[in-house]
Write a protein that holds these residues in place. Structure first.
Motif, PDB file in Angstrom:
ATOM      1  N   ASP A 152       0.816  -1.206   0.000  1.00 34.38           N
ATOM      2  CA  ASP A 152       0.000   0.000   0.000  1.00 34.38           C
ATOM      3  C   ASP A 152       0.856   1.264   0.000  1.00 34.38           C
ATOM      4  N   GLY A 153       2.006   1.208   0.668  1.00 38.46           N
ATOM      5  CA  GLY A 153       2.875   2.392   0.741  1.00 38.46           C
ATOM      6  C   GLY A 153       4.216   2.184   0.088  1.00 38.46           C
ATOM      7  N   LEU A 154       4.325   1.186  -0.788  1.00 36.83           N
ATOM      8  CA  LEU A 154       5.629   0.851  -1.349  1.00 36.83           C
ATOM      9  C   LEU A 154       5.502   0.571  -2.849  1.00 36.83           C
ATOM     10  N   ALA A 155       6.317   1.246  -3.650  1.00 31.23           N
ATOM     11  CA  ALA A 155       6.351   0.986  -5.089  1.00 31.23           C
ATOM     12  C   ALA A 155       7.354  -0.129  -5.353  1.00 31.23           C
ATOM     13  N   VAL A 156       6.857  -1.234  -5.914  1.00 32.46           N
ATOM     14  CA  VAL A 156       7.692  -2.420  -6.121  1.00 32.46           C
ATOM     15  C   VAL A 156       7.678  -2.813  -7.590  1.00 32.46           C
ATOM     16  N   ASP A 157       8.854  -3.133  -8.122  1.00 34.29           N
ATOM     17  CA  ASP A 157       8.965  -3.551  -9.518  1.00 34.29           C
ATOM     18  C   ASP A 157       8.923  -5.067  -9.672  1.00 34.29           C
ATOM     19  N   LEU A 158       9.388  -5.790  -8.627  1.00 35.45           N
ATOM     20  CA  LEU A 158       9.472  -7.251  -8.704  1.00 35.45           C
ATOM     21  C   LEU A 158       9.046  -7.858  -7.372  1.00 35.45           C
ATOM     22  N   VAL A 159       8.145  -8.842  -7.439  1.00 29.31           N
ATOM     23  CA  VAL A 159       7.753  -9.611  -6.252  1.00 29.31           C
ATOM     24  C   VAL A 159       8.236 -11.047  -6.449  1.00 29.31           C
ATOM     25  N   ILE A 160       9.051 -11.520  -5.503  1.00 28.05           N
ATOM     26  CA  ILE A 160       9.474 -12.920  -5.496  1.00 28.05           C
ATOM     27  C   ILE A 160       8.723 -13.592  -4.355  1.00 28.05           C
ATOM     28  N   THR A 161       7.852 -14.518  -4.687  1.00 23.43           N
ATOM     29  CA  THR A 161       6.959 -15.069  -3.657  1.00 23.43           C
ATOM     30  C   THR A 161       6.900 -16.595  -3.688  1.00 23.43           C
ATOM     31  N   ASP A 162       6.786 -17.166  -2.491  1.00 19.07           N
ATOM     32  CA  ASP A 162       6.505 -18.595  -2.356  1.00 19.07           C
ATOM     33  C   ASP A 162       5.054 -18.834  -2.788  1.00 19.07           C
ATOM     34  N   ILE A 163       4.765 -20.077  -3.139  1.00 20.98           N
ATOM     35  CA  ILE A 163       3.386 -20.396  -3.532  1.00 20.98           C
ATOM     36  C   ILE A 163       2.554 -20.777  -2.315  1.00 20.98           C
ATOM     37  N   MET A 164       3.022 -21.759  -1.566  1.00 24.51           N
ATOM     38  CA  MET A 164       2.232 -22.290  -0.461  1.00 24.51           C
ATOM     39  C   MET A 164       2.532 -21.518   0.813  1.00 24.51           C
ATOM     40  N   MET A 165       1.603 -20.621   1.221  1.00 27.73           N
ATOM     41  CA  MET A 165       1.754 -19.830   2.436  1.00 27.73           C
ATOM     42  C   MET A 165       0.407 -19.775   3.146  1.00 27.73           C
ATOM     43  N   PRO A 166       0.409 -19.601   4.459  1.00 27.47           N
ATOM     44  CA  PRO A 166      -0.857 -19.497   5.189  1.00 27.47           C
ATOM     45  C   PRO A 166      -1.583 -18.194   4.848  1.00 27.47           C
ATOM     46  N   GLN A 167      -2.903 -18.208   5.007  1.00 22.36           N
ATOM     47  CA  GLN A 167      -3.794 -17.061   4.814  1.00 22.36           C
ATOM     48  C   GLN A 167      -3.991 -16.676   3.344  1.00 22.36           C
ATOM     49  N   MET A 168      -2.941 -16.684   2.567  1.00 22.79           N
ATOM     50  CA  MET A 168      -3.059 -16.310   1.157  1.00 22.79           C
ATOM     51  C   MET A 168      -1.921 -16.946   0.371  1.00 22.79           C
ATOM     52  N   THR A 169      -2.228 -17.659  -0.681  1.00 22.90           N
ATOM     53  CA  THR A 169      -1.179 -18.305  -1.473  1.00 22.90           C
ATOM     54  C   THR A 169      -0.483 -17.276  -2.361  1.00 22.90           C
ATOM     55  N   GLY A 170       0.654 -17.696  -2.904  1.00 21.45           N
ATOM     56  CA  GLY A 170       1.394 -16.816  -3.794  1.00 21.45           C
ATOM     57  C   GLY A 170       0.607 -16.452  -5.042  1.00 21.45           C
ATOM     58  N   LEU A 171      -0.155 -17.408  -5.579  1.00 19.21           N
ATOM     59  CA  LEU A 171      -0.946 -17.133  -6.773  1.00 19.21           C
ATOM     60  C   LEU A 171      -2.064 -16.131  -6.478  1.00 19.21           C
ATOM     61  N   GLU A 172      -2.677 -16.243  -5.299  1.00 17.92           N
ATOM     62  CA  GLU A 172      -3.706 -15.273  -4.907  1.00 17.92           C
ATOM     63  C   GLU A 172      -3.095 -13.883  -4.740  1.00 17.92           C
ATOM     64  N   LEU A 173      -1.886 -13.845  -4.171  1.00 18.27           N
ATOM     65  CA  LEU A 173      -1.181 -12.568  -4.006  1.00 18.27           C
ATOM     66  C   LEU A 173      -0.929 -11.922  -5.376  1.00 18.27           C
ATOM     67  N   ILE A 174      -0.487 -12.739  -6.314  1.00 21.42           N
ATOM     68  CA  ILE A 174      -0.181 -12.208  -7.647  1.00 21.42           C
ATOM     69  C   ILE A 174      -1.424 -11.600  -8.286  1.00 21.42           C
ATOM     70  N   ARG A 175      -2.567 -12.289  -8.158  1.00 24.63           N
ATOM     71  CA  ARG A 175      -3.800 -11.755  -8.742  1.00 24.63           C
ATOM     72  C   ARG A 175      -4.152 -10.391  -8.151  1.00 24.63           C
TER      73      ARG A 175
END
Length: 520
Positions: free
Chosen positions: A45-68
Motif C-alpha cells: 500500500d505504501g511501497l512501489a515495487v517492480d518485482l515480487v518474489i513469492t513462495d506459492i504455499m503460504m498461510p492465509q493467502m497463497t502466492g498465486l492469490e497474491l499475484i492476482r
C-alpha cells in the motif's frame, strides 16, 4: 535502482534470498520482506515495487492469490514464483498469470540471474516505449497548440484534440506571452531548433510552481523559435502569478543558455476562443519592434502592437556619411553609426521598419563604392536580427568590409578585361556571353574567361549576375515596378530564374527585400 519484495513464510528462505546474489550489481534492491500474502499486500500500500518474489504455499493467502491481487493494483509489476516441489498445476496457472519464472527451492543462482537479466531487458524496452510515447504525445500537443495559436485549426478538431491532450478549454481567462531568446552577445551559443521543445518543457515545470489553484500553464515553441506561454485562469487571481512565472522562466533560460531573454505578454481574453488573438498581439509586437539592450517585460495590446508614429525624421545625414566613407575614417564611421541609432533608442523600444530602412541606406552607401557589390551579407542577416545592438554590428561589419577593400591600392585592369567590364555596365539588360564578347575582342573564349577570373577575382557569369542583382536591388527599393518588370529590365526574361538568382546573391527574395525596406 528497482525495488524487490521478498515474500515467504520461511524466515531462512527470506534471509537466504537476500544474500544469494549481488542485488546491487543487478540494479535491484530488497525494499522489504513479508511472511505471507496478507502482510505483503499491506506493505505494498505504501511501497512501489517492480518485482515480487513469492513462495506459492503460504498461510492465509497463497502466492498465486497474491499475484492476482497485486496485478489489479500494479499491472506493470513482475513476479517470480518459488516452490519447494514441482507442481504442474501451479506452473500452468503461473504462466496464465504472466509470471517471469517458476524456480524450485533451493534456488539455482544462475537461473535466477538469467531471469533477472531477461527482466532488465524488458524493463529497458518498456522505458524506451514510454519515452517514445511521451515524445509522440508532446510533439502532437505542440503541433495542435501551434495551430490553435495561429487560428489554423478547425474548431471541432481542436475540441476533440484538446480533450485528449489535456488542454484546458473551460477557464474564464486566457492570456498569451512569448519568451524570445536572443543569442547576439558574442558568447557563441548554438541554438538548434530541436533544443526549443526542451526549453519549453522546463519552462512549463518552472511556471507550475507559481500557478494558483484552478489555474493552468502550458509552454510550447512556435515555428519562429519563441517560447509561447498559455495562462488559463478563473479570472479572480489577478496577474501577479503570471509575472512571477515568466520571471522564473526568464532567469532559468538566461542561466542555462547564457542568452538574453525578452518577455512580451498579451492582453487576457475571456474564453479559449480569444487565445489566438492574445498570441497575435504578442507576435505583432515582436514583429514591429527591435529589442533594446536590457531584458525586460512588455505588455502588448491591439493599439500597442504597432509602433507609434513620430514626426521625427529617421534619415541619417547621408552627405556626412558619404564623406566619412570616402575619407576612410573607420573610427568616425563607427561613431556616426552609434550616435545615430543611440539617439533613436532614447525613445524606448524602437520601431523595426525605420531602423531597417536607415540601416539599409547606410550599408548600400558603402556597397555602392564597390565595383562588384555582394548583397548577400546585407539583406540575408537582417531577417535574423532582433536587437538594436545586433543591427548596429551588422551595419559596421558591412561598412568595414567595404572600407577594407575600397581604400586599398586601385587595381589596373588589362584593356581586354576593362572592355568586358564596360560592356557589362552598358549592356547588362541584354543576353551576354563570353563567346560573343571574345569574338568582338578577337580572343579565344577560354583565354578571355581565364584572364577575367584572374583580374576580376570572379567568373564572368558571377560578375554579370552580381551586377544585374545590384541594379535590380535599386529598382526594388526605389521604384514601384513589379518584380517581373524589374527582372526583365535587368536582363532576366524568366521570372522564376530571376527569383532564384536574386536569393542566391542577395540572400533574400525580392519580396522579402521589399518587406524589409518600407518606402516612405
Amino acid at each position: 535502482m528497482r525495488n524487490v519484495l521478498l515474500v515467504d513464510d520461511e524466515p531462512l528462505i527470506v534471509k537466504g534470498m537476500q544474500s544469494i546474489i549481488d542485488w546491487n550489481a543487478n540494479h535491484l534492491q530488497i525494499a522489504d520482506t513479508a511472511c505471507n500474502g496478507v502482510e505483503a499486500l499491506a506493505k505494498l500500500d505504501g511501497l512501489a515495487v517492480d518485482l515480487v518474489i513469492t513462495d506459492i504455499m503460504m498461510p492465509q493467502m497463497t502466492g498465486l492469490e497474491l499475484i492476482r491481487e497485486v496485478k489489479v493494483r500494479s499491472p506493470l509489476t513482475k513476479f517470480i514464483i518459488l516452490s519447494g516441489y514441482e507442481e504442474f498445476n501451479y506452473v500452468r496457472e503461473g504462466i496464465t498469470l504472466g509470471v517471469e519464472n517458476y524456480l524450485l527451492k533451493p534456488v539455482n543462482i544462475d537461473e535466477l540471474e538469467a531471469t533477472i537479466k531477461h527482466m532488465q531487458h524488458d524493463w529497458e524496452t518498456e522505458e524506451v516505449r514510454q519515452i517514445q510515447m511521451d515524445l509522440s504525445w508532446r510533439i502532437l500537443r505542440t503541433n495542435i497548440l501551434q495551430r490553435w495559436a495561429n487560428a489554423t485549426i478547425d474548431a471541432k478538431e481542436f475540441r476533440e484534440r484538446a480533450q485528449l491532450l489535456e488542454i484546458p478549454l473551460t477557464k474564464s481567462s486566457y492570456c498569451a506571452a512569448a519568451l524570445r531568446i536572443v543569442a547576439e552577445h558574442g558568447h557563441g551559443m548554438e541554438d538548434p531548433q530541436f533544443y526549443r521543445p526542451i526549453i519549453a518543457e522546463q519552462c512549463e515545470t518552472i511556471g507550475r510552481q507559481h500557478v494558483p489553484d484552478g489555474c493552468e500553464i502550458i509552454c510550447f515553441p512556435d515555428q519562429e523559435g519563441d517560447i509561447i506561454v498559455l495562462f488559463a485562469s478563473t479570472g479572480r487571481e489577478g496577474e501577479e502569478w503570471q509575472y512571477q512565472a515568466l520571471c522564473g522562466m526568464k532567469q532559468w533560460i538566461a542561466s542555462d543558455t547564457g542568452a538574453c531573454v525578452w518577455s512580451v505578454k498579451g492582453q487576457p481574453e475571456q474564453s479559449s476562443l480569444g487565445f489566438p488573438q492574445s498570441c497575435k498581439q504578442v507576435k505583432l509586437w515582436l514583429q514591429n519592434h527591435l529589442l533594446g539592450d536590457s531584458e525586460t517585460f512588455i505588455v502588448a495590446s491591439d493599439n500597442g502592437s504597432k509602433p507609434a508614429q513620430t514626426d521625427e525624421k529617421w534619415e541619417p545625414a547621408m552627405d556626412q556619411f558619404h564623406k566619412l566613407l570616402r575619407d576612410g575614417k573607420s573610427l568616425e564611421v563607427d561613431r556616426f553609426i552609434d550616435d545615430f541609432f543611440d539617439v533613436q533608442a532614447e525613445h524606448g523600444h524602437m520601431a523595426r521598419t525605420p531602423c531597417f530602412n536607415s540601416a539599409i541606406q547606410l550599408m548600400l552607401a558603402a556597397k555602392n563604392l564597390e565595383k562588384t557589390p555582394d548583397y548577400g551579407g546585407v539583406f540575408g542577416p537582417l531577417s535574423r536580427i532582433d536587437t538594436l545592438s545586433g543591427l548596429k554590428r551588422l551595419v559596421k561589419r558591412v561598412v568595414h568590409q567595404t572600407l577594407d577593400t575600397y581604400h586599398a591600392t586601385e587595381k589596373d585592369y588589362s584593356p581586354h578585361v576593362m572592355a568586358v567590364l564596360d560592356f557589362v555596365k552598358n549592356y547588362y539588360q541584354e543576353e551576354l556571353s563570353l563567346k560573343t564578347l571574345s569574338q568582338k575582342l578577337d580572343l579565344h573564349p577560354n583565354y578571355l574567361g581565364q584572364l577575367f577570373q584572374q583580374e576580376a577575382g570572379t567568373s564572368f557569369s558571377d560578375y554579370v549576375n552580381q551586377y544585374r542583382i545590384e541594379r535590380a536591388t535599386h529598382l526594388l527599393l526605389y521604384s514601384d515596378k513589379k518584380t517581373a518588370e524589374v527582372a526583365t529590365e535587368v536582363g532576366y526574361w524568366d521570372t522564376s530564374y530571376f527569383y532564384r538568382q536574386f536569393k542566391k546573391y542577395a540572400g533574400v527574395s525580392p519580396t522579402e527585400l521589399r518587406s524589409m525596406y518600407m518606402k516612405k
